[in-house]
Design a protein around this motif. Structure first.
Motif, PDB file in Angstrom:
ATOM      1  N   GLU A  61      10.026   2.147   2.631  1.00 56.92           N
ATOM      2  CA  GLU A  61      10.592   0.588   2.654  1.00 56.92           C
ATOM      3  C   GLU A  61       9.789  -0.094   3.740  1.00 56.92           C
ATOM      4  OE1 GLU A  61      14.719   0.585   0.142  1.00 56.92           O
ATOM      5  OE2 GLU A  61      14.740   0.594   2.303  1.00 56.92           O
ATOM      6  N   ALA A  62       9.458   0.415   4.765  1.00 55.64           N
ATOM      7  CA  ALA A  62       8.789  -0.402   5.904  1.00 55.64           C
ATOM      8  C   ALA A  62       7.510  -0.643   5.630  1.00 55.64           C
ATOM      9  CB  ALA A  62       9.006   0.614   7.199  1.00 55.64           C
ATOM     10  N   GLN A  63       6.799   0.214   4.790  1.00 53.38           N
ATOM     11  CA  GLN A  63       5.359  -0.096   4.295  1.00 53.38           C
ATOM     12  C   GLN A  63       5.283  -0.971   2.978  1.00 53.38           C
ATOM     13  OE1 GLN A  63       3.373   3.325   3.686  1.00 53.38           O
ATOM     14  NE2 GLN A  63       3.648   4.627   5.531  1.00 53.38           N
ATOM     15  N   CYS A  64       6.214  -0.757   2.184  1.00 57.65           N
ATOM     16  CA  CYS A  64       5.867  -1.477   0.852  1.00 57.65           C
ATOM     17  C   CYS A  64       6.809  -2.902   0.741  1.00 57.65           C
ATOM     18  CB  CYS A  64       6.653  -0.612  -0.229  1.00 57.65           C
ATOM     19  SG  CYS A  64       8.439  -0.375  -0.383  1.00 57.65           S
TER      20      CYS A  64
ATOM     21  N   GLN B  50       8.825  -0.089 -13.983  1.00 57.14           N
ATOM     22  CA  GLN B  50       8.729  -1.705 -14.088  1.00 57.14           C
ATOM     23  C   GLN B  50       7.561  -2.167 -13.367  1.00 57.14           C
ATOM     24  OE1 GLN B  50      12.497  -3.099 -12.291  1.00 57.14           O
ATOM     25  NE2 GLN B  50      13.455  -2.824 -14.529  1.00 57.14           N
ATOM     26  N   ASP B  51       7.090  -1.014 -12.158  1.00 65.45           N
ATOM     27  CA  ASP B  51       5.993  -1.682 -11.348  1.00 65.45           C
ATOM     28  C   ASP B  51       5.197  -0.431 -11.247  1.00 65.45           C
ATOM     29  OD1 ASP B  51       4.303  -2.338  -9.458  1.00 65.45           O
ATOM     30  OD2 ASP B  51       5.713  -3.552  -8.161  1.00 65.45           O
ATOM     31  N   PRO B  52       4.266   0.103 -11.989  1.00 63.72           N
ATOM     32  CA  PRO B  52       3.741   1.245 -11.966  1.00 63.72           C
ATOM     33  C   PRO B  52       2.737   1.426 -10.680  1.00 63.72           C
ATOM     34  CG  PRO B  52       3.160   0.486 -14.074  1.00 63.72           C
ATOM     35  CD  PRO B  52       4.187  -0.785 -13.469  1.00 63.72           C
ATOM     36  N   GLU B  53       2.418   0.187 -10.053  1.00 59.82           N
ATOM     37  CA  GLU B  53       1.402   0.418  -8.689  1.00 59.82           C
ATOM     38  C   GLU B  53       2.241   0.745  -7.795  1.00 59.82           C
ATOM     39  OE1 GLU B  53      -1.287   0.560  -6.569  1.00 59.82           O
ATOM     40  OE2 GLU B  53      -1.643   0.432  -8.580  1.00 59.82           O
ATOM     41  N   LEU B  54       3.545   0.185  -7.636  1.00 60.37           N
ATOM     42  CA  LEU B  54       4.406   0.610  -6.588  1.00 60.37           C
ATOM     43  C   LEU B  54       4.909   1.925  -6.694  1.00 60.37           C
ATOM     44  CD1 LEU B  54       6.328  -0.462  -4.163  1.00 60.37           C
ATOM     45  CD2 LEU B  54       8.042  -1.155  -6.013  1.00 60.37           C
ATOM     46  N   ALA B  55       5.047   2.641  -7.923  1.00 68.68           N
ATOM     47  CA  ALA B  55       5.496   3.966  -8.224  1.00 68.68           C
ATOM     48  C   ALA B  55       4.221   4.766  -7.637  1.00 68.68           C
ATOM     49  CB  ALA B  55       5.559   4.123  -9.723  1.00 68.68           C
ATOM     50  N   ARG B  56       2.971   4.196  -7.934  1.00 66.60           N
ATOM     51  CA  ARG B  56       1.654   5.071  -7.505  1.00 66.60           C
ATOM     52  C   ARG B  56       1.763   5.066  -6.021  1.00 66.60           C
ATOM     53  NH1 ARG B  56      -1.157   2.342 -10.754  1.00 66.60           N
ATOM     54  NH2 ARG B  56      -0.795   3.753 -12.462  1.00 66.60           N
ATOM     55  N   ARG B  57       2.131   4.044  -5.459  1.00 62.07           N
ATOM     56  CA  ARG B  57       2.212   3.824  -3.775  1.00 62.07           C
ATOM     57  C   ARG B  57       3.083   4.857  -3.276  1.00 62.07           C
ATOM     58  NH1 ARG B  57       2.975  -1.913  -1.870  1.00 62.07           N
ATOM     59  NH2 ARG B  57       3.054  -1.120   0.004  1.00 62.07           N
ATOM     60  N   PHE B  58       4.412   4.988  -3.949  1.00 60.17           N
ATOM     61  CA  PHE B  58       5.409   6.048  -3.538  1.00 60.17           C
ATOM     62  C   PHE B  58       4.867   7.477  -3.592  1.00 60.17           C
ATOM     63  CE2 PHE B  58       8.946   8.613  -4.306  1.00 60.17           C
ATOM     64  CZ  PHE B  58       9.619   8.256  -3.034  1.00 60.17           C
ATOM     65  N   LEU B  59       4.239   7.775  -4.680  1.00 60.50           N
ATOM     66  CA  LEU B  59       3.726   9.048  -4.890  1.00 60.50           C
ATOM     67  C   LEU B  59       2.455   9.465  -3.795  1.00 60.50           C
ATOM     68  CD1 LEU B  59       3.531   9.772  -8.791  1.00 60.50           C
ATOM     69  CD2 LEU B  59       5.453  10.447  -7.114  1.00 60.50           C
ATOM     70  N   GLN B  60       1.707   8.459  -3.587  1.00 59.70           N
ATOM     71  CA  GLN B  60       0.562   8.583  -2.693  1.00 59.70           C
ATOM     72  C   GLN B  60       1.420   8.592  -1.136  1.00 59.70           C
ATOM     73  OE1 GLN B  60      -3.104   8.052  -3.152  1.00 59.70           O
ATOM     74  NE2 GLN B  60      -2.639   9.420  -1.288  1.00 59.70           N
ATOM     75  N   PHE B  61       2.297   8.035  -0.870  1.00 59.02           N
ATOM     76  CA  PHE B  61       2.945   7.934   0.400  1.00 59.02           C
ATOM     77  C   PHE B  61       3.593   9.597   0.848  1.00 59.02           C
ATOM     78  CE2 PHE B  61       7.353   8.014   2.629  1.00 59.02           C
ATOM     79  CZ  PHE B  61       6.632   7.697   3.789  1.00 59.02           C
ATOM     80  N   LEU B  62       4.149  10.097  -0.651  1.00 58.50           N
ATOM     81  CA  LEU B  62       4.730  11.493  -0.282  1.00 58.50           C
ATOM     82  C   LEU B  62       3.678  12.424   0.286  1.00 58.50           C
ATOM     83  CD1 LEU B  62       7.189  11.869  -3.504  1.00 58.50           C
ATOM     84  CD2 LEU B  62       7.761  11.629  -1.173  1.00 58.50           C
ATOM     85  N   ILE B  63       2.434  12.398  -0.191  1.00 51.28           N
ATOM     86  CA  ILE B  63       1.484  13.304   0.242  1.00 51.28           C
ATOM     87  C   ILE B  63       0.732  12.863   1.445  1.00 51.28           C
ATOM     88  CG2 ILE B  63       1.259  14.452  -2.025  1.00 51.28           C
ATOM     89  CD1 ILE B  63      -1.213  12.878  -2.440  1.00 51.28           C
ATOM     90  N   SER B  64       1.391  11.795   2.196  1.00 55.62           N
ATOM     91  CA  SER B  64       0.718  11.202   3.621  1.00 55.62           C
ATOM     92  C   SER B  64       1.177  12.205   4.441  1.00 55.62           C
ATOM     93  CB  SER B  64       1.203   9.806   3.509  1.00 55.62           C
ATOM     94  OG  SER B  64       2.449   9.836   3.897  1.00 55.62           O
ATOM     95  N   ALA B  65       0.401  12.123   5.627  1.00 55.84           N
ATOM     96  CA  ALA B  65       0.898  12.839   6.831  1.00 55.84           C
ATOM     97  C   ALA B  65       2.119  12.489   7.229  1.00 55.84           C
ATOM     98  CB  ALA B  65      -0.089  12.739   7.916  1.00 55.84           C
TER      99      ALA B  65
END
Length: 330
Positions: free
Chosen positions: A50-53, A257-272
């Motif tokens: 949430e701090a990022q998005c 509802q927001d596929p791009e936000l969902a994609r950002r969340f999955l990308q975040f999950l594999i971030s350092a």
């Protein structure tokens, strides 16, 4: 799904509250209950993302990974999820077959090479190996194979493979080791099984209360006790036949509802950042390299991996469930 939930009072009410709040959330994630507990990764993951998005993330919790799939099947296009989180690799083909999952379009080249992951719909966020945990102050000489455990008189607690991913993992483990003799193995195990629980936390909590010699959990569970509690007596029994692995994954739903936000969340999950959180809250292994882990992880067993491909599981899972249900109830 790997943090002992000693204080589960009010969890059901909390889940209902999350479901209601999720109606107006920017991103809604179906996951399992221990992920969102105060000891699990959910609170830290939510705060960091949430701090990022600059968005509102809400988790909707069910009991286990199998329950996520079951909920999707029941709700179909009426489901409230933008992302599902906690299905494992043994369930991805059945989940894909619902036609409720959308491609993630992410670059997964940074994942550990040992995962050999190339799936276009599902993104791994942690992994581990199923193992039977014992208290070394109670069990002097642990069993060293699945066959030895099943043929012993040691008291055992495990989870229902119809509702629990660890329970399903044991089903694959028994089938991998015993093959056509799996039914007889289930019947023998039933003779010294204390109980079969719906989900992981119930089984593990009963074990911690002293209700059994062994409980089905993960090879990483002892790390939790060492790091969080300073206790060294909990060990994972290393089995000579090998261990079945579990890779936990997330995916975007087709009605997000927001596929791009969902994609950002999955990308975040594999971030350092996220990968540093997950091992010491979900008590599993990170899916990327160069994550600093507590020394306790160095003492864990390093199993040989056995089992089946997701495609093999999809083809035979219903038959194996029927075999388990019939044999274990005798």
């Amino acid at each position: 799904m790997k943090t002992p939930l000693s204080f589960c009072t009010g969890l059901a009410l909390g889940t209902l509250a999350l479901s209601a709040a999720a109606e107006s959330a920017d991103l809604r994630v179906y996951t399992y209950d221990s992920f969102v507990s105060e000891w699990g990764p959910g609170p830290q993951i939510e705060s960091a993302f949430e701090a990022q998005c600059d968005c509102d993330l809400e988790f909707i919790a069910v009991e286990d990974g199998v329950s996520i799939l079951n909920r999707l099947r029941i709700e179909r296009e009426g489901n409230k999820a933008d992302v599902i989180l906690g299905i494992d690799d043994a369930l991805i083909e059945e989940t894909r077959a619902t036609s409720l999952i959308a491609p993630h379009a992410l670059d997964l080249s940074g994942l550990k090479a040992e995962l050999n992951w190339h799936d276009s719909d599902f993104v791994p966020f942690d992994y581990g190996y199923f193992a039977f945990i014992y208290d070394s102050t109670r069990v002097g000489q642990p069993v060293d194979s699945l066959r030895a455990l099943i043929e012993s008189d040691a008291s055992v607690i495990y989870q229902d493979p119809r509702t629990s991913t660890p329970g399903q993992g044991l089903m694959l483990w028994v089938k991998s080791v015993y093959g056509d003799d799996a039914a007889a193995a289930w019947t023998r195990l039933a003779s010294h099984t204390v109980t079969v629980t719906k989900g992981w936390w119930e089984a593990y909590s009963l074990f911690l209360e002293g209700d059994a010699d062994y409980v089905l959990s993960y090879s990483t569970s002892p790390a939790y006790h060492q790091v969080a509690e300073g206790k060294n007596q909990y060990r994972a029994a290393a089995f000579s036949e090998g261990h079945v692995a579990q890779i936990e994954v997330g995916a975007i739903t087709r009605n997000a509802q927001d596929p791009e936000l969902a994609r950002r969340f999955l990308q975040f999950l594999i971030s350092a950042e996220a990968q540093a959180i997950i091992p010491v809250t979900n008590w599993m292994l990170p899916v990327v390299d160069d994550v600093e882990l507590p020394d306790a992880f160095d003492s864990l067993i390093r199993p040989e991996r056995i089992g089946f491909t997701p495609q093999q599981v999809e083809q035979s899972r219903r038959d194996w469930l029927r075999e388990w249900r019939s044999a274990a109830s005798r």
